[in-house]
Motif scaffolding. Structure first.
Motif, PDB file in Angstrom:
ATOM      1  N   VAL A 170      35.698  21.676  53.400  1.00 29.52           N
ATOM      2  CA  VAL A 170      36.151  22.518  52.301  1.00 29.52           C
ATOM      3  C   VAL A 170      34.978  23.327  51.788  1.00 29.52           C
ATOM      4  CG1 VAL A 170      37.151  22.515  49.992  1.00 29.52           C
ATOM      5  CG2 VAL A 170      37.909  20.854  51.676  1.00 29.52           C
ATOM      6  N   THR A 171      35.204  24.619  51.624  1.00 28.09           N
ATOM      7  CA  THR A 171      34.146  25.478  51.090  1.00 28.09           C
ATOM      8  C   THR A 171      34.638  26.097  49.789  1.00 28.09           C
ATOM      9  OG1 THR A 171      34.961  27.380  52.325  1.00 28.09           O
ATOM     10  CG2 THR A 171      33.278  26.045  53.386  1.00 28.09           C
ATOM     11  N   GLY A 172      33.698  26.469  48.960  1.00 30.08           N
ATOM     12  CA  GLY A 172      34.061  27.092  47.694  1.00 30.08           C
ATOM     13  C   GLY A 172      33.013  26.799  46.653  1.00 30.08           C
ATOM     14  N   SER A 173      33.334  27.141  45.436  1.00 33.57           N
ATOM     15  CA  SER A 173      32.397  26.894  44.348  1.00 33.57           C
ATOM     16  C   SER A 173      33.166  26.403  43.136  1.00 33.57           C
ATOM     17  CB  SER A 173      31.631  28.170  43.999  1.00 33.57           C
ATOM     18  OG  SER A 173      32.529  29.140  43.510  1.00 33.57           O
ATOM     19  N   ASP A 174      32.447  25.794  42.246  1.00 36.51           N
ATOM     20  CA  ASP A 174      33.036  25.276  41.017  1.00 36.51           C
ATOM     21  C   ASP A 174      32.448  26.000  39.812  1.00 36.51           C
ATOM     22  OD1 ASP A 174      34.629  23.453  42.281  1.00 36.51           O
ATOM     23  OD2 ASP A 174      33.193  21.823  42.162  1.00 36.51           O
ATOM     24  N   ALA A 175      32.448  27.304  39.849  1.00 33.81           N
ATOM     25  CA  ALA A 175      31.901  28.082  38.744  1.00 33.81           C
ATOM     26  C   ALA A 175      32.927  28.141  37.619  1.00 33.81           C
ATOM     27  CB  ALA A 175      31.555  29.486  39.208  1.00 33.81           C
ATOM     28  N   LYS A 176      32.502  27.740  36.423  1.00 33.73           N
ATOM     29  CA  LYS A 176      33.394  27.769  35.273  1.00 33.73           C
ATOM     30  C   LYS A 176      33.547  29.202  34.787  1.00 33.73           C
ATOM     31  CE  LYS A 176      34.084  25.548  30.864  1.00 33.73           C
ATOM     32  NZ  LYS A 176      33.587  24.537  29.935  1.00 33.73           N
ATOM     33  N   VAL A 177      34.797  29.625  34.590  1.00 34.27           N
ATOM     34  CA  VAL A 177      35.066  31.005  34.211  1.00 34.27           C
ATOM     35  C   VAL A 177      35.389  31.111  32.732  1.00 34.27           C
ATOM     36  CG1 VAL A 177      36.586  32.971  34.606  1.00 34.27           C
ATOM     37  CG2 VAL A 177      35.848  31.570  36.524  1.00 34.27           C
ATOM     38  N   ASP A 178      36.314  30.303  32.261  1.00 33.68           N
ATOM     39  CA  ASP A 178      36.763  30.410  30.872  1.00 33.68           C
ATOM     40  C   ASP A 178      37.232  29.036  30.437  1.00 33.68           C
ATOM     41  OD1 ASP A 178      37.350  31.486  28.442  1.00 33.68           O
ATOM     42  OD2 ASP A 178      39.110  32.617  29.097  1.00 33.68           O
ATOM     43  N   VAL A 184      40.094  27.163  27.725  1.00 33.54           N
ATOM     44  CA  VAL A 184      41.148  27.215  26.725  1.00 33.54           C
ATOM     45  C   VAL A 184      41.371  25.786  26.271  1.00 33.54           C
ATOM     46  CG1 VAL A 184      43.558  27.789  26.256  1.00 33.54           C
ATOM     47  CG2 VAL A 184      42.208  29.226  27.777  1.00 33.54           C
ATOM     48  N   ILE A 185      41.173  25.549  24.991  1.00 30.42           N
ATOM     49  CA  ILE A 185      41.316  24.195  24.458  1.00 30.42           C
ATOM     50  C   ILE A 185      42.631  24.110  23.713  1.00 30.42           C
ATOM     51  CG2 ILE A 185      40.331  22.485  22.901  1.00 30.42           C
ATOM     52  CD1 ILE A 185      37.608  23.767  23.455  1.00 30.42           C
ATOM     53  N   GLY A 186      43.414  23.087  24.028  1.00 27.23           N
ATOM     54  CA  GLY A 186      44.685  22.872  23.352  1.00 27.23           C
ATOM     55  C   GLY A 186      45.706  23.924  23.741  1.00 27.23           C
ATOM     56  N   THR A 187      46.602  24.204  22.821  1.00 29.02           N
ATOM     57  CA  THR A 187      47.665  25.173  23.096  1.00 29.02           C
ATOM     58  C   THR A 187      47.600  26.316  22.103  1.00 29.02           C
ATOM     59  OG1 THR A 187      49.177  23.858  21.763  1.00 29.02           O
ATOM     60  CG2 THR A 187      49.192  23.484  24.133  1.00 29.02           C
ATOM     61  N   ARG A 188      46.413  26.794  21.829  1.00 32.71           N
ATOM     62  CA  ARG A 188      46.278  27.900  20.881  1.00 32.71           C
ATOM     63  C   ARG A 188      46.863  29.178  21.448  1.00 32.71           C
ATOM     64  NH1 ARG A 188      40.217  27.612  19.859  1.00 32.71           N
ATOM     65  NH2 ARG A 188      40.168  25.531  20.641  1.00 32.71           N
ATOM     66  N   GLU A 189      46.698  29.374  22.760  1.00 34.52           N
ATOM     67  CA  GLU A 189      47.232  30.572  23.379  1.00 34.52           C
ATOM     68  C   GLU A 189      48.524  30.210  24.092  1.00 34.52           C
ATOM     69  OE1 GLU A 189      44.473  32.793  25.671  1.00 34.52           O
ATOM     70  OE2 GLU A 189      42.786  32.174  24.442  1.00 34.52           O
ATOM     71  N   THR A 190      49.629  30.792  23.635  1.00 30.78           N
ATOM     72  CA  THR A 190      50.927  30.463  24.226  1.00 30.78           C
ATOM     73  C   THR A 190      51.233  31.292  25.457  1.00 30.78           C
ATOM     74  OG1 THR A 190      52.036  32.022  22.763  1.00 30.78           O
ATOM     75  CG2 THR A 190      51.853  29.746  22.006  1.00 30.78           C
ATOM     76  N   ARG A 191      50.494  32.375  25.667  1.00 27.91           N
ATOM     77  CA  ARG A 191      50.712  33.243  26.822  1.00 27.91           C
ATOM     78  C   ARG A 191      49.425  33.351  27.614  1.00 27.91           C
ATOM     79  NH1 ARG A 191      55.308  36.761  26.368  1.00 27.91           N
ATOM     80  NH2 ARG A 191      54.696  37.242  28.482  1.00 27.91           N
ATOM     81  N   ILE A 192      49.557  33.683  28.867  1.00 26.51           N
ATOM     82  CA  ILE A 192      48.400  33.930  29.707  1.00 26.51           C
ATOM     83  C   ILE A 192      48.011  35.385  29.542  1.00 26.51           C
ATOM     84  CG2 ILE A 192      47.574  34.032  32.092  1.00 26.51           C
ATOM     85  CD1 ILE A 192      49.570  31.790  32.714  1.00 26.51           C
ATOM     86  N   ARG A 193      46.739  35.639  29.305  1.00 22.64           N
ATOM     87  CA  ARG A 193      46.284  37.015  29.130  1.00 22.64           C
ATOM     88  C   ARG A 193      46.502  37.810  30.402  1.00 22.64           C
ATOM     89  NH1 ARG A 193      40.604  35.663  27.638  1.00 22.64           N
ATOM     90  NH2 ARG A 193      41.297  33.575  27.206  1.00 22.64           N
ATOM     91  N   GLY A 194      47.078  39.005  30.287  1.00 23.86           N
ATOM     92  CA  GLY A 194      47.279  39.870  31.434  1.00 23.86           C
ATOM     93  C   GLY A 194      48.528  39.547  32.240  1.00 23.86           C
TER      94      GLY A 194
END
Length: 86
Positions: A48-56, A58-68
């Motif tokens: 398996v190849t890839g990376s584990d770079a953290k992008v963003d 989101v804690i809890g359910t503050r955002e009810t929609r996915i941006r974009g």
């Protein structure tokens, strides 16, 4: 006249039902013609190849929609396939 003449007719019902069941089972299952994927297919596994770079985060359910998201813009999501019309 003997009653033995009608006995074969009574036996024909269950025998016919069993034969029909077996024929349909063989037709739809085709176990004799099926492909044994696990034995007949060779799959070469690679590491398996890839990376584990953290992008963003989101804690809890503050955002009810996915941006974009494009849930409401149907025409932008679904497009007609343009093929040859010849």
């Amino acid at each position: 006249m003997s009653d033995d003449g009608g006995l074969w007719l009574l036996a024909l019902g269950p025998a016919g039902a069993t034969g029909l069941y077996w024929a349909l089972y063989r037709y739809y299952r085709n176990t004799d013609k099926s492909h044994a994927f696990e034995r007949e297919t060779k799959v070469d596994a690679k590491p398996v190849t890839g990376s584990d770079a953290k992008v963003d985060e989101v804690i809890g359910t503050r955002e009810t929609r996915i941006r974009g998201d494009n849930v409401k813009s149907y025409r932008a999501r679904v497009q007609r396939i343009r093929g040859n019309t010849s």
